[in-house]
Design a protein around this motif. Structure first.
Motif, PDB file in Angstrom:
ATOM      1  N   SER A 119       0.848  -1.225  -0.089  1.00 10.58           N
ATOM      2  CA  SER A 119       0.074  -0.014   0.109  1.00 10.58           C
ATOM      3  C   SER A 119       0.835   1.315  -0.179  1.00 10.58           C
ATOM      4  O   SER A 119       0.211   2.328  -0.410  1.00 10.58           O
ATOM      5  CB  SER A 119      -0.980  -0.175   1.274  1.00 10.58           C
ATOM      6  N   ASP A 120       2.180   1.062   0.632  1.00 13.07           N
ATOM      7  CA  ASP A 120       2.948   2.279   0.372  1.00 13.07           C
ATOM      8  C   ASP A 120       4.347   2.179   0.068  1.00 13.07           C
ATOM      9  O   ASP A 120       5.329   2.257   0.953  1.00 13.07           O
ATOM     10  CB  ASP A 120       2.826   2.748   1.938  1.00 13.07           C
ATOM     11  N   PRO A 121       4.457   1.659  -1.171  1.00 16.88           N
ATOM     12  CA  PRO A 121       5.936   1.482  -1.645  1.00 16.88           C
ATOM     13  C   PRO A 121       6.722   2.700  -2.170  1.00 16.88           C
ATOM     14  O   PRO A 121       8.023   2.608  -2.184  1.00 16.88           O
ATOM     15  CB  PRO A 121       5.734   0.797  -2.920  1.00 16.88           C
ATOM     16  N   ASP A 122       6.188   3.872  -2.032  1.00 16.25           N
ATOM     17  CA  ASP A 122       6.632   5.010  -2.516  1.00 16.25           C
ATOM     18  C   ASP A 122       7.342   5.986  -1.873  1.00 16.25           C
ATOM     19  O   ASP A 122       7.987   7.009  -2.025  1.00 16.25           O
ATOM     20  CB  ASP A 122       5.892   5.759  -3.625  1.00 16.25           C
ATOM     21  N   THR A 123       7.283   5.833  -0.310  1.00 15.93           N
ATOM     22  CA  THR A 123       7.794   6.674   0.833  1.00 15.93           C
ATOM     23  C   THR A 123       8.828   6.054   1.492  1.00 15.93           C
ATOM     24  O   THR A 123       9.756   6.675   1.883  1.00 15.93           O
ATOM     25  CB  THR A 123       6.535   7.162   1.370  1.00 15.93           C
ATOM     26  N   TRP A 124       8.578   4.836   1.964  1.00 15.61           N
ATOM     27  CA  TRP A 124       9.420   4.347   3.226  1.00 15.61           C
ATOM     28  C   TRP A 124      10.813   3.725   2.249  1.00 15.61           C
ATOM     29  O   TRP A 124      11.765   4.073   3.126  1.00 15.61           O
ATOM     30  CB  TRP A 124       8.874   2.857   3.641  1.00 15.61           C
TER      31      TRP A 124
END
Length: 405
Positions: A289-294
């Motif tokens: 769901s959130d591959p682009d920030t962490w």
């Protein structure tokens, strides 16, 4: 100015609001959250700060925010005088979501003591003064009080802990000192990307205002308390983690940060930690769901650490889910569920008490290392047999030989 706290008060006296709720809490057998692990008991007070949110997107007044203060005390809790966990309105709202009767939610009992006396022994006072004051921002649409188990546990170790609520964001927020509660967004409010950024921006502004000279430091000076107003630690859950990260980017007095299952939004995506310690923990769904920030955040931190030095852990709690990083998983485990009700929220397959133990263990170990150098190598440097759910995704350490990733 709305009515405010009285830290100088030396006797236990519940305000009218809390006193009126005590009989409701006693109408069902009390269910107490786990007793904090530290050597201190925990005092609790609140303060309403005046602060304007331009074009506030919530139904709230847009000119205040609420800060709750958890702090160590040697005062012994008295029977039936703990601060209530729920107010009746919120118990109905949240009980409907998790298939729990409002009366059962009202039976939840904290160990918090309303405006308990401050510490008096010089050794205790020096500890609190020298350790950073910690500031917490909750998940979107959630009351900060739904992290009471974690926040009170940290305070029992000797920390001053501040939490922030923005009136109008959560479905209902009870204000102290006789002020009316604030009705906010519907609990099933759909959050668009643009709205999430707006939320992040007003939360970040409030955290910066709280830690600025006219916020918490001025309040401490007014009441002659000994709390640390020079160094802070910032942490949060979900969007609250982005809030802590964005504030850390702007304020050098924030010496470390802890991200609890939070993606990064707005300009927090590009926040620079300048080598300050940072811990990230998440549920497995974040990979999808959130591959682009962490991942970019971790890579940038590693590059910065080559010049600035640095320390970062990034972990996953296997089997967890987003809301399981709050007290909600404890409600669901400890309280009876309405029979034949349909599950509406996934809390993962780690029990509430186990998630509670995991989060407390890692959060307090991190802050104790930041504060006083008590470093748990097994816990902070790699996977630990006692906590098999916690898996390390990345570890960054800087030393005289360069950066280890």
């Amino acid at each position: 100015m709305l009515r405010t706290l009285n830290l100088a008060q030396r006797t236990m006296k519940l305000p009218k609001l809390f006193a009126s709720l005590l009989p409701l809490c006693l109408s069902a057998p009390a269910t107490r959250l786990s007793v904090p692990s530290g050597p201190y008991n925990v005092g609790f007070t609140q303060h309403i700060f005046n602060h304007t949110t331009p074009n506030d997107p919530t139904p709230g007044p847009g000119n205040i925010f609420l800060t709750s203060i958890y702090y160590p005390t040697r005062s012994t809790p008295l029977p039936n005088t703990s601060v209530p966990y729920f107010d009746p309105t919120s118990a109905v709202i949240w009980g409907d979501v998790f298939n729990i009767l409002a009366s059962d939610l009202m039976s939840l009992e904290t160990t918090l003591q309303w405006q308990a006396p401050l510490l008096s022994e010089e050794e205790d006072i020096e500890k609190v003064k020298s350790w950073p004051t910690l500031v917490f921002s909750p998940g979107g649409g959630m009351n900060a009080g739904y992290f009471t188990s974690l926040l009170s546990d940290i305070a029992s170790r000797g920390y001053t802990v501040l939490s922030l609520d923005h009136p109008g964001e959560a479905p209902y927020l009870q204000l102290p000192y006789g002020n009316p509660g604030v009705v906010g967004w519907d609990i099933y409010m759909p959050y668009t990307d643009s709205l999430i950024v707006e939320m992040y921006e007003y939360r970040r502004a409030e955290m910066l205002a709280l830690l600025g000279p006219d916020g918490f430091p001025a309040l401490v000076e007014l009441y002659g308390a000994y709390f640390n107003t020079q160094e802070f630690g910032a942490f949060g859950h979900s969007i609250g983690a982005a809030t802590a990260t964005g504030a850390m980017d702007r304020l050098d007095s924030i010496v470390a940060g802890f991200n609890i299952d939070g993606g990064l939004f707005g300009d927090s995506v590009n926040a620079s930690m300048i080598g300050r310690p940072y811990f990230m923990t998440m549920n497995p769904n974040h990979f999808a769901s959130d591959p682009d920030t962490w991942i970019p955040f971790t890579e940038r931190y590693a590059n910065e650490s080559k010049k600035e030095g640095g320390w970062l852990d990034w972990t996953t709690v296997e089997g967890s889910a987003h809301l399981a990083f709050s007290d909600i998983s404890l409600w669901v485990e400890l309280l009876p569920k309405i029979e034949n009700a349909t599950e509406k929220v996934n809390l993962g397959n780690v029990t509430g008490t186990r998630m509670d133990e995991i989060l407390k263990k890692y959060v307090r170990s991190f802050w104790e290392w930041v504060s006083c150098g008590q470093y748990d190598e097994k816990l902070l440097d790699g996977e630990e047999e006692a906590w098999p759910e916690v898996v390390f995704n990345a570890k960054i350490r800087s030393n005289e030989h360069g950066t280890e990733v």
